[in-house]
Design a protein around this motif. Structure first.
Motif, PDB file in Angstrom:
ATOM      1  N   UNK A 121      14.548   3.913 -33.222  1.00 40.15           N
ATOM      2  CA  UNK A 121      15.476   4.675 -34.055  1.00 40.15           C
ATOM      3  C   UNK A 121      14.881   6.019 -34.489  1.00 40.15           C
ATOM      4  N   UNK A 122      13.587   6.191 -34.251  1.00 40.20           N
ATOM      5  CA  UNK A 122      12.931   7.459 -34.590  1.00 40.20           C
ATOM      6  C   UNK A 122      12.732   8.348 -33.361  1.00 40.20           C
ATOM      7  N   UNK A 123      13.159   7.893 -32.225  1.00 42.26           N
ATOM      8  CA  UNK A 123      12.929   8.664 -31.004  1.00 42.26           C
ATOM      9  C   UNK A 123      13.935   9.809 -30.870  1.00 42.26           C
ATOM     10  N   UNK A 124      13.407  10.954 -30.496  1.00 43.68           N
ATOM     11  CA  UNK A 124      14.273  12.101 -30.245  1.00 43.68           C
ATOM     12  C   UNK A 124      15.126  11.837 -29.009  1.00 43.68           C
ATOM     13  N   UNK A 125      16.377  12.205 -29.099  1.00 39.98           N
ATOM     14  CA  UNK A 125      17.284  12.149 -27.958  1.00 39.98           C
ATOM     15  C   UNK A 125      17.519  10.720 -27.443  1.00 39.98           C
ATOM     16  N   UNK A 126      17.328   9.703 -28.324  1.00 41.12           N
ATOM     17  CA  UNK A 126      17.621   8.336 -27.913  1.00 41.12           C
ATOM     18  C   UNK A 126      19.133   8.136 -27.885  1.00 41.12           C
TER      19      UNK A 126
END
Length: 492
Positions: A408-413
């Motif tokens: 949930x903290x990943x960019x562009x997930x």
């Protein structure tokens, strides 16, 4: 020949024949639901890849055991510096890849640097983000230096995405996987099965099985006769709605365990109207988990209120954050500017939990005015359209990676979720080793995404295992997306 000698000779023949007749078999056919898109766990997100090759064909520095514990694998042991940043691994001597080439520290260095590279296709590249440098000190000594202490580093190295590959064969692993494991790849009959065979040159304890076939059987209509006829010996994940048909049959063992599969109504938070918090809260209030669990998994799932396994010691029960309340859901939709509801799409991949659960979810959301068009998609389409291109409104999927709330903290997930407070919690979690503090941070992270109703949190996917009662060593639970056959054998 006298009578005694004749009798003893006959007895010896009978004993030998009997021994041969009752010798434990060494072949195994497993039924699995999905065919993988390829067989390289370092280059794809599909759980179906690891379910075949993890621990069987490929190995990492560490491995995840049946109870979720970190165990030595290609790393025999390790030492950690006082500041928690440097790991010095002692590697297995004498280990070789299946093509006969030797396993050395340079192979691990290649693997980690390949996973970290700018052009890496590793689906879990974030696992390697804390690594500052990798040094092959000697053939069996590897030094990994981290940018900062990372409490989960050894655990991360046990994921399927971190298995060790050789530079000579890495590019061909999608079709012809070459690892160091106790089994070697033999054949992939596309649309039918993958077969692996015993590796006679394995560095560790030899496996009991000479051959294992993973046969693709996507539905209960085919799974039941395959099991009853003996064509398939084991289903690590038997269709839940078919379990009652074999319970009580002494020929089979039925084991209901737990997985790491958080089953969610994944939501495109970057797309209207789902970018509106009140819309997502309305959806959360409209979901009757008990009814969904009954329809999707025959009642075997465990309700969840955030993206975290109930089996984890840091789990917080947040199922009461948005209790089932149709009138409250309608009111929130009206407050959000959609008093008459709206329409959208629900893309459903092949597993029964998605297709059957999707029908229930669509019916429940229809009650509050959200009219969903159900769009069945194959896994390749799901990975391209939903996971990669984020071309979707809603979908249902189980995230079976272990302990993966950090997605949930990943960019562009593909959720398109952005929350600086949550990101800061995950960043702190990544740097903390103290178990008590880590559990506190896990609890905080769970509450943030639950309150933000990022996704519809439905249930923890059950492991509905059914197999021949003579089989030993099958895993009861699935702490990692794998069917580890290293300890499986037939009882004599």
């Amino acid at each position: 020949m006298n009578k005694l000698a004749a009798f003893l000779g006959a007895t010896a023949i009978v004993a030998a024949t009997s021994s041969a007749a009752y010798a434990a078999r060494t072949d195994l056919v497993l039924g699995v639901v999905l065919e993988p898109p390829h067989l390289d766990p370092t280059a794809g997100a599909a759980a179906a890849i690891d379910e075949i090759v993890y621990a069987n064909v490929f190995e990492g520095l560490t491995r995840i055991g049946p109870n979720g514990e970190v165990q030595p694998a290609l790393a025999e042991s390790w030492e950690i510096s006082d500041d928690g940043r440097t790991y010095t691994f002692k590697l297995r001597e004498g280990a070789t890849f299946h093509d006969g080439t030797s396993f050395e520290a340079e192979d691990v260095k290649f693997t980690l640097e390949r996973a970290m590279a700018d052009d890496s296709t590793n689906a879990q590249k974030v696992l390697f983000s804390a690594i500052e440098s990798v040094e092959a000190v000697g053939p069996v000594t590897l030094k990994v230096t981290l940018e900062h202490p990372q409490g989960s580093f050894l655990y991360n190295m046990g994921w399927g995405d971190a298995v060790v590959v050789a530079p000579e064969t890495a590019d061909g692993n999608k079709e012809n996987p070459v690892g160091t494991g106790p089994f070697k790849f033999e054949n992939w009959a596309k649309g039918s099965s993958v077969t692996i065979v015993k590796n006679p040159d394995y560095w560790g304890e030899p496996v009991a099985l000479d051959k294992a076939e993973f046969r693709f059987i996507p539905d209960a209509a085919a799974a039941i006769p395959a099991l009853l006829s003996g064509d398939v010996h084991a289903f690590p994940m038997f269709p839940p709605d078919a379990v009652t048909q074999v319970q009580g049959d002494p020929r089979f063992e039925v084991v209901i365990g737990a997985t790491e599969g958080e089953t969610i109504l994944a939501t495109n938070n970057g797309k209207e109207p789902f970018s509106n918090l009140k819309v997502r809260q309305a959806i959360a209030h409209a979901l009757d988990r008990d009814e969904i669990i009954m329809g999707a998994s025959n009642g075997f799932g465990v309700p969840i209120g955030s993206h975290f396994s109930p089996a984890n010691e840091a789990y917080v029960d947040l199922t009461g954050t948005y209790p089932y309340d149709v009138e409250k859901a309608k009111a929130l939709l009206s407050e959000a500017g959609y008093p008459d509801g709206f329409s959208g799409t629900l893309k459903l991949p092949p597993p029964a939990y998605a297709r059957q659960g999707g029908e229930v979810v669509a019916s429940q959301l229809r009650e509050i005015g959200i009219d969903l068009e159900i769009v069945p998609v194959e896994w390749a389409q799901w990975l391209e359209q939903v996971f990669t291109n984020k071309d979707y409104d809603l979908t249902i999927v189980s995230h079976t990676e272990p302990n993966d709330i950090n997605i949930y903290a990943r960019d562009d997930y593909y959720f398109n979720y952005d929350n600086d407070v949550f990101d800061a919690v995950i960043e702190e979690l990544d740097r903390v080793s103290d178990p008590e503090k880590r559990n506190e941070l896990y609890a905080k992270a769970q509450r943030i995404i639950a309150e933000d109703a990022v996704n519809g949190f439905l249930f923890q996917l059950p492991k509905t295992g059914v197999w021949d009662a003579k089989l030993e060593g099958m895993w009861e639970n699935m702490p990692i997306q794998a069917n580890d056959l290293t300890g499986v054998r037939w009882a004599e």
